[in-house]
Design a protein around this motif. Sequence first.
Motif, PDB file in Angstrom:
ATOM      1  N   VAL A 143      11.645   0.165   9.534  1.00  0.00           N
ATOM      2  CA  VAL A 143      10.984   0.219   8.229  1.00  0.00           C
ATOM      3  C   VAL A 143      11.921  -0.443   7.223  1.00  0.00           C
ATOM      4  CG1 VAL A 143      10.103   1.695   6.387  1.00  0.00           C
ATOM      5  CG2 VAL A 143       9.697   2.313   8.789  1.00  0.00           C
ATOM      6  N   ILE A 144      11.472  -1.538   6.658  1.00  0.00           N
ATOM      7  CA  ILE A 144      12.346  -2.312   5.771  1.00  0.00           C
ATOM      8  C   ILE A 144      11.954  -2.211   4.298  1.00  0.00           C
ATOM      9  CG2 ILE A 144      13.103  -3.931   7.541  1.00  0.00           C
ATOM     10  CD1 ILE A 144      10.454  -5.006   5.063  1.00  0.00           C
ATOM     11  N   ALA A 145      10.817  -1.573   4.016  1.00  0.00           N
ATOM     12  CA  ALA A 145      10.380  -1.424   2.624  1.00  0.00           C
ATOM     13  C   ALA A 145       9.428  -0.241   2.516  1.00  0.00           C
ATOM     14  CB  ALA A 145       9.692  -2.693   2.126  1.00  0.00           C
ATOM     15  N   GLU A 146       9.415   0.395   1.341  1.00  0.00           N
ATOM     16  CA  GLU A 146       8.540   1.542   1.098  1.00  0.00           C
ATOM     17  C   GLU A 146       7.838   1.398  -0.243  1.00  0.00           C
ATOM     18  OE1 GLU A 146      10.959   5.010   1.230  1.00  0.00           O
ATOM     19  OE2 GLU A 146      11.181   5.007   3.417  1.00  0.00           O
ATOM     20  N   GLY A 147       6.692   2.045  -0.354  1.00  0.00           N
ATOM     21  CA  GLY A 147       5.959   2.094  -1.607  1.00  0.00           C
ATOM     22  C   GLY A 147       5.187   3.395  -1.691  1.00  0.00           C
ATOM     23  N   GLU A 148       4.456   3.574  -2.787  1.00  0.00           N
ATOM     24  CA  GLU A 148       3.645   4.773  -3.006  1.00  0.00           C
ATOM     25  C   GLU A 148       2.302   4.336  -3.570  1.00  0.00           C
ATOM     26  OE1 GLU A 148       4.511   9.136  -4.857  1.00  0.00           O
ATOM     27  OE2 GLU A 148       4.809   7.445  -6.227  1.00  0.00           O
ATOM     28  N   GLY A 149       1.227   4.630  -2.844  1.00  0.00           N
ATOM     29  CA  GLY A 149      -0.073   4.124  -3.235  1.00  0.00           C
ATOM     30  C   GLY A 149      -1.034   5.138  -3.797  1.00  0.00           C
ATOM     31  N   LYS A 150      -0.680   6.434  -3.715  1.00  0.00           N
ATOM     32  CA  LYS A 150      -1.580   7.530  -4.107  1.00  0.00           C
ATOM     33  C   LYS A 150      -2.785   7.557  -3.156  1.00  0.00           C
ATOM     34  CE  LYS A 150       1.060   8.106  -7.743  1.00  0.00           C
ATOM     35  NZ  LYS A 150       2.067   9.189  -7.799  1.00  0.00           N
ATOM     36  N   TYR A 151      -3.734   8.427  -3.458  1.00  0.00           N
ATOM     37  CA  TYR A 151      -4.938   8.557  -2.639  1.00  0.00           C
ATOM     38  C   TYR A 151      -6.190   8.327  -3.482  1.00  0.00           C
ATOM     39  CZ  TYR A 151      -1.934  10.814   0.868  1.00  0.00           C
ATOM     40  OH  TYR A 151      -0.947  11.091   1.790  1.00  0.00           O
ATOM     41  N   LEU A 152      -6.088   7.473  -4.486  1.00  0.00           N
ATOM     42  CA  LEU A 152      -7.141   7.367  -5.484  1.00  0.00           C
ATOM     43  C   LEU A 152      -7.875   6.032  -5.458  1.00  0.00           C
ATOM     44  CD1 LEU A 152      -5.217   9.048  -8.444  1.00  0.00           C
ATOM     45  CD2 LEU A 152      -6.917  10.086  -6.919  1.00  0.00           C
TER      46      LEU A 152
ATOM     47  N   PRO B  46      -7.890   1.575  -4.195  1.00  0.00           N
ATOM     48  CA  PRO B  46      -7.045   0.421  -3.888  1.00  0.00           C
ATOM     49  C   PRO B  46      -6.031   0.054  -4.953  1.00  0.00           C
ATOM     50  CG  PRO B  46      -9.278  -0.284  -4.431  1.00  0.00           C
ATOM     51  CD  PRO B  46      -9.316   1.209  -4.326  1.00  0.00           C
ATOM     52  N   ASP B  47      -6.208   0.475  -6.192  1.00  0.00           N
ATOM     53  CA  ASP B  47      -5.311   0.043  -7.267  1.00  0.00           C
ATOM     54  C   ASP B  47      -3.855   0.400  -6.975  1.00  0.00           C
ATOM     55  OD1 ASP B  47      -7.459  -0.992  -8.561  1.00  0.00           O
ATOM     56  OD2 ASP B  47      -7.582   0.563 -10.105  1.00  0.00           O
ATOM     57  N   GLY B  48      -3.625   1.627  -6.484  1.00  0.00           N
ATOM     58  CA  GLY B  48      -2.268   2.044  -6.168  1.00  0.00           C
ATOM     59  C   GLY B  48      -1.668   1.193  -5.067  1.00  0.00           C
ATOM     60  N   GLY B  49      -2.476   0.824  -4.091  1.00  0.00           N
ATOM     61  CA  GLY B  49      -2.001  -0.035  -3.011  1.00  0.00           C
ATOM     62  C   GLY B  49      -1.695  -1.437  -3.483  1.00  0.00           C
ATOM     63  N   ILE B  50      -2.468  -1.918  -4.436  1.00  0.00           N
ATOM     64  CA  ILE B  50      -2.203  -3.248  -5.010  1.00  0.00           C
ATOM     65  C   ILE B  50      -0.820  -3.274  -5.653  1.00  0.00           C
ATOM     66  CG2 ILE B  50      -2.854  -4.820  -6.871  1.00  0.00           C
ATOM     67  CD1 ILE B  50      -5.793  -4.118  -6.245  1.00  0.00           C
ATOM     68  N   VAL B  51      -0.544  -2.290  -6.505  1.00  0.00           N
ATOM     69  CA  VAL B  51       0.747  -2.230  -7.196  1.00  0.00           C
ATOM     70  C   VAL B  51       1.883  -2.055  -6.199  1.00  0.00           C
ATOM     71  CG1 VAL B  51       2.141  -0.923  -8.827  1.00  0.00           C
ATOM     72  CG2 VAL B  51      -0.275  -1.348  -9.324  1.00  0.00           C
ATOM     73  N   ALA B  52       1.716  -1.137  -5.233  1.00  0.00           N
ATOM     74  CA  ALA B  52       2.773  -0.882  -4.253  1.00  0.00           C
ATOM     75  C   ALA B  52       3.078  -2.128  -3.429  1.00  0.00           C
ATOM     76  CB  ALA B  52       2.364   0.270  -3.330  1.00  0.00           C
ATOM     77  N   THR B  53       2.041  -2.839  -3.031  1.00  0.00           N
ATOM     78  CA  THR B  53       2.242  -4.045  -2.225  1.00  0.00           C
ATOM     79  C   THR B  53       2.907  -5.141  -3.033  1.00  0.00           C
ATOM     80  OG1 THR B  53       0.280  -3.477  -0.913  1.00  0.00           O
ATOM     81  CG2 THR B  53       1.096  -5.730  -0.740  1.00  0.00           C
ATOM     82  N   GLN B  54       2.496  -5.315  -4.281  1.00  0.00           N
ATOM     83  CA  GLN B  54       3.134  -6.315  -5.148  1.00  0.00           C
ATOM     84  C   GLN B  54       4.613  -6.002  -5.333  1.00  0.00           C
ATOM     85  OE1 GLN B  54       0.529  -5.919  -8.521  1.00  0.00           O
ATOM     86  NE2 GLN B  54      -0.733  -7.687  -7.933  1.00  0.00           N
ATOM     87  N   ASP B  55       4.943  -4.727  -5.516  1.00  0.00           N
ATOM     88  CA  ASP B  55       6.338  -4.328  -5.677  1.00  0.00           C
ATOM     89  C   ASP B  55       7.140  -4.607  -4.409  1.00  0.00           C
ATOM     90  OD1 ASP B  55       5.796  -3.483  -8.237  1.00  0.00           O
ATOM     91  OD2 ASP B  55       5.695  -1.346  -7.724  1.00  0.00           O
ATOM     92  N   ILE B  56       6.552  -4.306  -3.263  1.00  0.00           N
ATOM     93  CA  ILE B  56       7.244  -4.552  -1.995  1.00  0.00           C
ATOM     94  C   ILE B  56       7.502  -6.038  -1.802  1.00  0.00           C
ATOM     95  CG2 ILE B  56       6.925  -4.507   0.521  1.00  0.00           C
ATOM     96  CD1 ILE B  56       5.553  -1.774   0.150  1.00  0.00           C
TER      97      ILE B  56
END
Length: 326
Positions: A194-203, A205-215
């Motif tokens: 595991v080379i990177a982590e993020g937090e997407g919430k359960y609410l 796709p928006d949280g996943g968008i931000v987390a992926t952009q940060d990663i």
Amino acid sequence: MNIFARSLTAGLLTATALSGTAMAQDFEVAYLSASSANTWLATSLTEMRKVAEANGIAITEFDGQFDPARQTAQTQDVIASGRYDGMIIASINGPGAVPDIENALAQGMKVVILNQVVGTDLTTSEPQVEGISASVLVAPYRSGTRLGDMTVMACEGIDPCEVAYIYGIKGTPLDTAVRQGFDDVTGTHANITVIAEGEGKYLGPDGGIVATQDILQVNDGFDVMVGPDQAIQGSEIVLDEEGMLDRVKLIGFGGSAPAFAGIASGAWFGTVMGAPADEGRLAMEAMVDALTTGNAQGGIDALSAMPDDGKVTAGNVDQFTAQWDG
């Protein structure tokens, strides 16, 4: 072991199909929901109502609105009323719910746990309070080991295989247990890191968008991205825009309709199945059985009876049906 509660293919119970001195239509059940607005639990409730109606059981829902204090007050009111013969609870605070559940059992109520662990052990579906009739849920740790198994499959032939891991809500007991199960499986494979982590919430796709952009700002060389279905929906959008979707394998957990669409299109590698409809049906079937015969089903993991232990990929997706919209 009662076949009605264990079989995912069994039909709805009827009062005459059960032995015992009492008939199902003599009973009233309270359902303590973590949130009436939650689409997962709404799916469970739809199936619970079907079983209750087929057996003439009255079911009353109480909306906890994801507020532990509110649900505690509702639970205590249900017990104090003396009106209900049984209680199904999707707990907001698992350890905190134990005293009230013990009180309900002491008053002679039948109790079935739905979806969330009541207790402190997040590795098991088994009841953690003596006297509970059934505990219908996928233990978070087991979700993590299934997620780890799928990652091992996705990383086959890739060495090194670098993984970006997106939590739902990092630091919560549930997400910590999921990650522990994941690590216990992938940690035995030297090619996986595991080379990177993020937090997407359960609410959504928006949280996943931000987390992926940060990663991607830190590392864009990963081979696999893992996270809740809602977050992976957002990851798919970002990776598609970046032209990376064809080289990153996406793995979700939740088994939502968007996940199935992603697997069918080839955009996703797979998802760990989620079964809110089956869980709702099994919970009410277990309640009917408990009320009419006194039987206790113990722990019920709805995924254990599914093909490939509920791990969905392109190779077996036709054997599954999504049970919620995500």
